[in-house]
Design a protein around this motif. Structure first.
Motif, PDB file in Angstrom:
ATOM      1  N   GLN A 114     -11.319   3.766  11.479  1.00  0.00           N
ATOM      2  CA  GLN A 114     -10.305   3.854  10.368  1.00  0.00           C
ATOM      3  C   GLN A 114      -8.910   2.989  10.541  1.00  0.00           C
ATOM      4  OE1 GLN A 114      -9.130   8.045  10.491  1.00  0.00           O
ATOM      5  NE2 GLN A 114     -11.047   8.730   9.144  1.00  0.00           N
ATOM      6  N   LEU A 413      -0.807  -0.750   4.318  1.00  0.00           N
ATOM      7  CA  LEU A 413      -1.749   0.050   4.213  1.00  0.00           C
ATOM      8  C   LEU A 413      -1.375   1.544   3.445  1.00  0.00           C
ATOM      9  CD1 LEU A 413      -4.711   0.690   5.006  1.00  0.00           C
ATOM     10  CD2 LEU A 413      -3.918   1.636   7.021  1.00  0.00           C
ATOM     11  N   LEU A 414      -0.264   2.056   3.763  1.00  0.00           N
ATOM     12  CA  LEU A 414       0.187   3.161   3.229  1.00  0.00           C
ATOM     13  C   LEU A 414       0.385   3.135   1.756  1.00  0.00           C
ATOM     14  CD1 LEU A 414       2.703   4.676   5.947  1.00  0.00           C
ATOM     15  CD2 LEU A 414       0.192   5.458   5.458  1.00  0.00           C
ATOM     16  N   ARG A 416      -1.264   1.102  -0.333  1.00  0.00           N
ATOM     17  CA  ARG A 416      -2.336   0.710  -0.890  1.00  0.00           C
ATOM     18  C   ARG A 416      -2.880   2.087  -1.068  1.00  0.00           C
ATOM     19  NH1 ARG A 416      -7.465  -1.138   2.385  1.00  0.00           N
ATOM     20  NH2 ARG A 416      -7.168   0.972   2.571  1.00  0.00           N
ATOM     21  N   ASP A 417      -2.891   2.915  -0.327  1.00  0.00           N
ATOM     22  CA  ASP A 417      -3.788   4.226  -0.411  1.00  0.00           C
ATOM     23  C   ASP A 417      -2.894   5.137  -1.420  1.00  0.00           C
ATOM     24  OD1 ASP A 417      -5.786   3.714   1.329  1.00  0.00           O
ATOM     25  OD2 ASP A 417      -4.547   4.626   3.189  1.00  0.00           O
ATOM     26  N   LYS A 420      -3.821   3.605  -4.859  1.00  0.00           N
ATOM     27  CA  LYS A 420      -5.297   3.985  -5.119  1.00  0.00           C
ATOM     28  C   LYS A 420      -5.639   5.184  -5.561  1.00  0.00           C
ATOM     29  CE  LYS A 420      -8.350   1.989  -2.772  1.00  0.00           C
ATOM     30  NZ  LYS A 420      -9.117   1.409  -1.752  1.00  0.00           N
ATOM     31  N   LYS A 421      -4.846   6.060  -4.936  1.00  0.00           N
ATOM     32  CA  LYS A 421      -5.423   7.568  -4.969  1.00  0.00           C
ATOM     33  C   LYS A 421      -4.939   8.127  -6.197  1.00  0.00           C
ATOM     34  CE  LYS A 421      -8.064   7.466  -1.262  1.00  0.00           C
ATOM     35  NZ  LYS A 421      -9.412   7.383  -1.298  1.00  0.00           N
ATOM     36  N   ASN A 462      -1.214  11.599   4.581  1.00  0.00           N
ATOM     37  CA  ASN A 462      -2.188  10.933   3.903  1.00  0.00           C
ATOM     38  C   ASN A 462      -3.522  11.051   4.506  1.00  0.00           C
ATOM     39  OD1 ASN A 462      -2.391   8.858   1.558  1.00  0.00           O
ATOM     40  ND2 ASN A 462      -3.113   7.420   3.405  1.00  0.00           N
ATOM     41  N   ASP A 463      -3.733  10.783   5.815  1.00  0.00           N
ATOM     42  CA  ASP A 463      -4.806  10.970   6.509  1.00  0.00           C
ATOM     43  C   ASP A 463      -5.547  12.278   6.266  1.00  0.00           C
ATOM     44  OD1 ASP A 463      -6.763   9.328   8.549  1.00  0.00           O
ATOM     45  OD2 ASP A 463      -6.293  11.488   9.402  1.00  0.00           O
ATOM     46  N   LYS A 466      -6.742  12.575   2.622  1.00  0.00           N
ATOM     47  CA  LYS A 466      -7.948  12.195   2.276  1.00  0.00           C
ATOM     48  C   LYS A 466      -9.324  12.946   2.839  1.00  0.00           C
ATOM     49  CE  LYS A 466      -7.159   8.090   4.041  1.00  0.00           C
ATOM     50  NZ  LYS A 466      -7.031   6.785   4.468  1.00  0.00           N
TER      51      LYS A 466
END
Length: 476
Positions: A114, A413-414, A416-417, A420-421, A462-463, A466
């Protein structure tokens, strides 16, 4: 999430009790020796926390959260030579990693497949190397340790991934955040009233307690008005936009109470970059939200700050002045920094910091604990300071382009997530991150304990989100 009024009341009382206790039983400061009572209480809290953590009892993590949220500066309680906050961090990390080793969950916890785990570990390891480089370059060990300790808090990411899904932990944590904001505005206004009325004066006992224990900064701006800044206010804007976002999704009186409290704090804090971060942060809430309600919240927020500032200035000046010219001065200092000491100091530091960055060592940096020396026309002599007043440039000077890149990769990265979500909380979380990034332009926000804890909490949430259908950052 349901927050009970009585719980807010209790935690607000604890907020004030902690400060009152530290006033009479102070930790060690440059002027005062540590009270044995302060040390004893800190030891009891540390032992109790360790007991709960060993028993895998959520109360251990609630005590840690309470210390960070309600104690503010982290200097309130100490076990010489460490603050209670640092002691709890050491205990929590040792106990947590001992448990996952016993349960053979090392590969599951770190899971290097990850990207978020790779970046968190890389950032911490690079901080260790930067600290070693600082020692090699003969930086002050005290400054090196001071710069390194906040990076250690990024290790909370791993236990947070597990406990953030606990509804009790999230509910009580959010309640403590609300209580801390309410407590902070009352504390700020109490301090303003004390100095404005002459009950407190600069250099008296309360002033030194405020500076050295509560780690606050107070500046006389004239006509009985004082600018008061506290370390915990570093997260004021991210939390401001959080509760503004909550109000957009669902109207609640509690949200309005928090927003008005934050507005009052800003009226006394008067940090320019905070206003810019607030405007941009609130502006991001237009993304995928009710734009009419968003416009209303933004308007109410900004007007509230202006009205509260005017009212306070009228009271402190005994009706002689509205204080509006102060905003004009602060805005002018952006383009003409020589008219204000803080802006002038920041501009004088800039070329010296850039010199550090463009040298061959810029890739790796000069190590944590670095300082900059510049001639000060205010003191009419050269001064050496560890405070760069330029967040991103300080990261680059100390940790190099590698350190800055790791931070940017983590943030990207944060973001982007979040984009995207399909999460309706996305605009609020994104606005919190962007607000912190804006503040970091002229303040050490991103790599401060509070900044790191905010990013770490968002990353852990966030992790966890998911991997679970129950989104930990559910705000409506």
């Amino acid at each position: 999430m349901n927050i009970k009024s009585k719980n807010i009341f209790y935690f607000t009382l604890i907020y004030f009790a902690i400060r009152l206790f530290s006033y009479f039983f102070n930790p060690s400061t440059p002027l005062w020796t540590a009270s044995c009572v302060n040390t004893a209480i800190a030891a009891i809290v540390a032992v109790l926390t360790a007991y709960f953590l060993i028993k895998n009892d959520i109360r251990g993590w609630l005590i840690i959260a309470g210390e960070i949220i309600l104690c503010g500066s982290g200097n309130i309680l100490s076990l010489e030579p460490l603050s209670l906050r640092s002691v709890l961090l050491i205990l929590a990390i040792i106990i947590f990693f001992t448990r996952i080793i016993k349960e053979k969950k090392i590969s599951q916890t770190f899971n290097l497949r990850q990207p978020i785990n790779i970046l968190i570990l890389s950032l911490f390891i690079w901080a260790v190397l930067s600290a070693m480089l600082g020692i090699i370059n003969k930086h002050s060990p005290t400054l090196v340790i001071s710069d390194f300790i906040p990076y250690c808090f990024i290790l909370y990411f791993y236990p947070l991934k597990e406990i953030i899904t606990n509804k009790k932990f999230r509910s009580i944590g959010l309640t403590m955040v609300v209580s801390a904001i309410i407590g902070n505005v009352a504390f700020t206004l109490f301090t303003l009233a004390g100095f404005s009325s002459g009950i407190f004066v600069l250099q008296d006992h309360y002033y030194h307690w405020l500076r050295d224990v509560a780690t606050g900064k107070i500046t006389d701006v004239g006509l009985g008005y004082f600018r008061i800044v506290l370390n915990e206010q570093l997260l004021l804007i991210p939390l401001f936009v959080l509760f503004a976002g909550k109000q957009i999704f669902k109207k609640e009186r509690l949200n309005l109470l928090v927003i008005s409290s934050a507005a009052a704090i800003m009226a006394v804090n008067l940090t320019r970059i905070y206003y810019l971060a607030l405007i941009i942060g609130l502006g991001i809430l237009f993304w995928k939200t009710n734009w009419r309600r968003t416009v209303k919240i933004i308007s109410v927020s900004l007007i509230s700050i202006f009205i509260i500032f005017t009212a306070l200035h009228l009271i402190t000046s005994r009706g002689q002045n509205l204080g509006w010219e102060f905003f004009g001065l602060r805005l002018q200092s952006i383009t003409a920094p020589q008219i204000e000491d803080s802006s002038l100091s920041r501009m004088l530091l800039l070329p010296k910091i850039i010199e550090k960055i463009i040298i061959p060592d810029s890739i790796f940096g000069l190590g944590l604990g670095d300082t900059v020396t510049v001639f000060s026309p205010i003191f009419n002599k050269e001064i050496t300071t560890p405070h760069f007043d330029w967040g991103y440039l300080e990261i680059t000077a100390e940790s190099g382009l590698i350190g800055l890149s790791l931070w940017l990769f983590l943030i990207v990265l944060l973001i982007r997530d979040i984009i995207k979500k399909p999460n309706k909380n996305g605009p609020v979380i994104l606005s919190m991150i962007i607000a912190l990034l804006i503040i970091n332009i002229t303040s050490p926000a991103l790599f401060h304990v509070f900044g790191i804890m905010l990013i770490t909490t968002i990353a852990a949430s966030n992790d966890a989100w998911k991997q679970s259908s129950d989104a930990p950052l559910h705000i409506s």
